[in-house]
Design an enzyme around this catalytic site. Structure first.
Site, short mmCIF file in Angstrom:
data_model
loop_
_atom_site.label_atom_id
_atom_site.label_comp_id
_atom_site.label_asym_id
_atom_site.label_seq_id
_atom_site.Cartn_x
_atom_site.Cartn_y
_atom_site.Cartn_z
CG ASP A 30 -2.05 0.94 1.16
OD1 ASP A 30 -2.30 1.48 0.05
OD2 ASP A 30 -2.70 1.19 2.18
CG ASN A 78 -7.78 -2.33 -5.54
OD1 ASN A 78 -6.84 -3.10 -5.41
ND2 ASN A 78 -8.07 -1.44 -4.61
C1 FPP Z 1 -2.15 0.20 -3.20
O1 FPP Z 1 -1.64 1.52 -3.18
C2 FPP Z 1 -1.65 -0.49 -4.34
C3 FPP Z 1 -2.39 -1.08 -5.31
C4 FPP Z 1 -3.86 -1.09 -5.32
C5 FPP Z 1 -1.76 -1.73 -6.45
C6 FPP Z 1 -0.59 -2.58 -6.11
C7 FPP Z 1 0.21 -2.72 -7.31
C8 FPP Z 1 1.54 -2.66 -7.37
C9 FPP Z 1 2.47 -2.54 -6.26
C10 FPP Z 1 2.18 -2.68 -8.66
C11 FPP Z 1 2.28 -3.86 -9.40
C12 FPP Z 1 2.40 -5.18 -8.83
C13 FPP Z 1 2.64 -6.21 -9.63
C14 FPP Z 1 2.68 -7.59 -9.16
C15 FPP Z 1 2.90 -5.97 -11.03
P1 FPP Z 1 -2.68 2.71 -3.25
O2 FPP Z 1 -2.89 3.05 -4.67
O3 FPP Z 1 -3.93 2.34 -2.52
O4 FPP Z 1 -1.91 3.83 -2.50
P2 FPP Z 1 -2.56 4.98 -1.61
O5 FPP Z 1 -3.18 4.29 -0.42
O6 FPP Z 1 -1.36 5.81 -1.24
O7 FPP Z 1 -3.54 5.70 -2.46
#
Ligand code: FPP
Length: 252
Positions: A30, A78
């Protein structure tokens, strides 16, 4: 499938001495969005930076004695994000799977996916199937990517299959116990996680491996995922090694 000779070399990696670390680590990655926003960049910039972290983390697993690594890439919730972000993430997954995850084959990493594939586009599912097939004989690290995964959805899908087996006469209701349901979960071939890590300062589990993590140890850390490092994972694994895991029993 014949093994690449490079695998034998890779398997010699010495693990840290005198250290009783977790065999299965699960990570909620996250903080990508906040990491990008802090740099005045769009959220997808953070997801790309986050994707680059995955390789480093997978590569340090053998040294830390981590045999199973499970990462939460996209949840069933998501889809509620903007269309631009969802489309950008799906395109990132396609590219990442066809390049990075394929490359992990040379490092004897077995790749699996958990989650419901029905809602994912056909091209993405094809790439997922291919990388699972290509890495099928690998066993240095078992990397599981949770993609369109939600624990409640997984339990519901598992229950549906279990109920069908009862209806078809393959299973008696009286024989259903706590060993039965895990055989229907997406994670059926994996051991339960020992350590669950969530980055970015949020202390919640967000529908990730709810059944499987009943006795896991948890670490909620402030680091945003794109800043996470092998050194930090090592620190968390060392801390895990000092914990007294009793699984409901009394301390010895
Ligand atoms: C949460 O951060 C992250 C995600 C919903 C996506 C996770 C994806 C990756 C780390 C990239 C790719 C992974 C692979 C395996 C290719 P957020 O967007 O919720 O962050 P925030 O809470 O700061 O908004």
């Amino acid at each position: 499938m014949p093994k690449d000779p490079a695998h034998d070399l890779a398997d010699d990696t010495p693990t840290l001495a005198g250290f009783d670390g977790p065999a299965h680590v699960a990570i909620i990655m996250d903080g990508n969005g906040r990491w990008a926003q802090a740099r005045g960049r769009p959220r997808l910039f953070g997801h790309h930076a986050g994707a680059r972290r995955v390789r480093e983390v997978v590569e340090c697993c053998p040294r830390l004695g981590i045999k199973y690594l499970t990462i939460f890439a996209f949840s069933t919730e998501n889809w509620k994000r903007t269309q631009v972000e969802v489309a950008g993430l799906m395109s990132l997954f396609r590219r990442y799977i066809s390049r990075e995850l394929r490359a992990l084959n040379a490092e004897n990493v077995r790749v699996r996916f958990i989650g419901d594939r029905v809602r994912l586009d056909a091209k993405l599912v094809q790439l997922m199937d291919e990388v699972e097939e290509i890495t099928r004989c690998n066993d240095r690290v078992h990397l599981t990517v949770a993609l369109n995964y939600g624990s409640r959805d997984e339990v519901a899908r598992a229950t549906k299959r279990l109920a069908q087996d009862v209806a078809d006469g393959h299973l008696k209701p009286a024989d259903v116990d706590e060993e039965t349901l895990p055989r229907y979960l997406d994670t059926r071939v994996l051991p339960d996680p020992d350590l669950v890590i969530r980055t970015s300062g949020e202390a919640r589990i967000s529908n990730f491996l709810l059944w499987q993590s009943a006795y896991a140890e948890y670490e909620f850390i402030d680091t945003l995922w794109p800043d996470f490092s092998a050194a930090e994972l090592e620190r968390l694994c060392r801390s895990f090694g000092t914990r007294d895991r009793r699984f409901g029993a009394v301390a010895k």
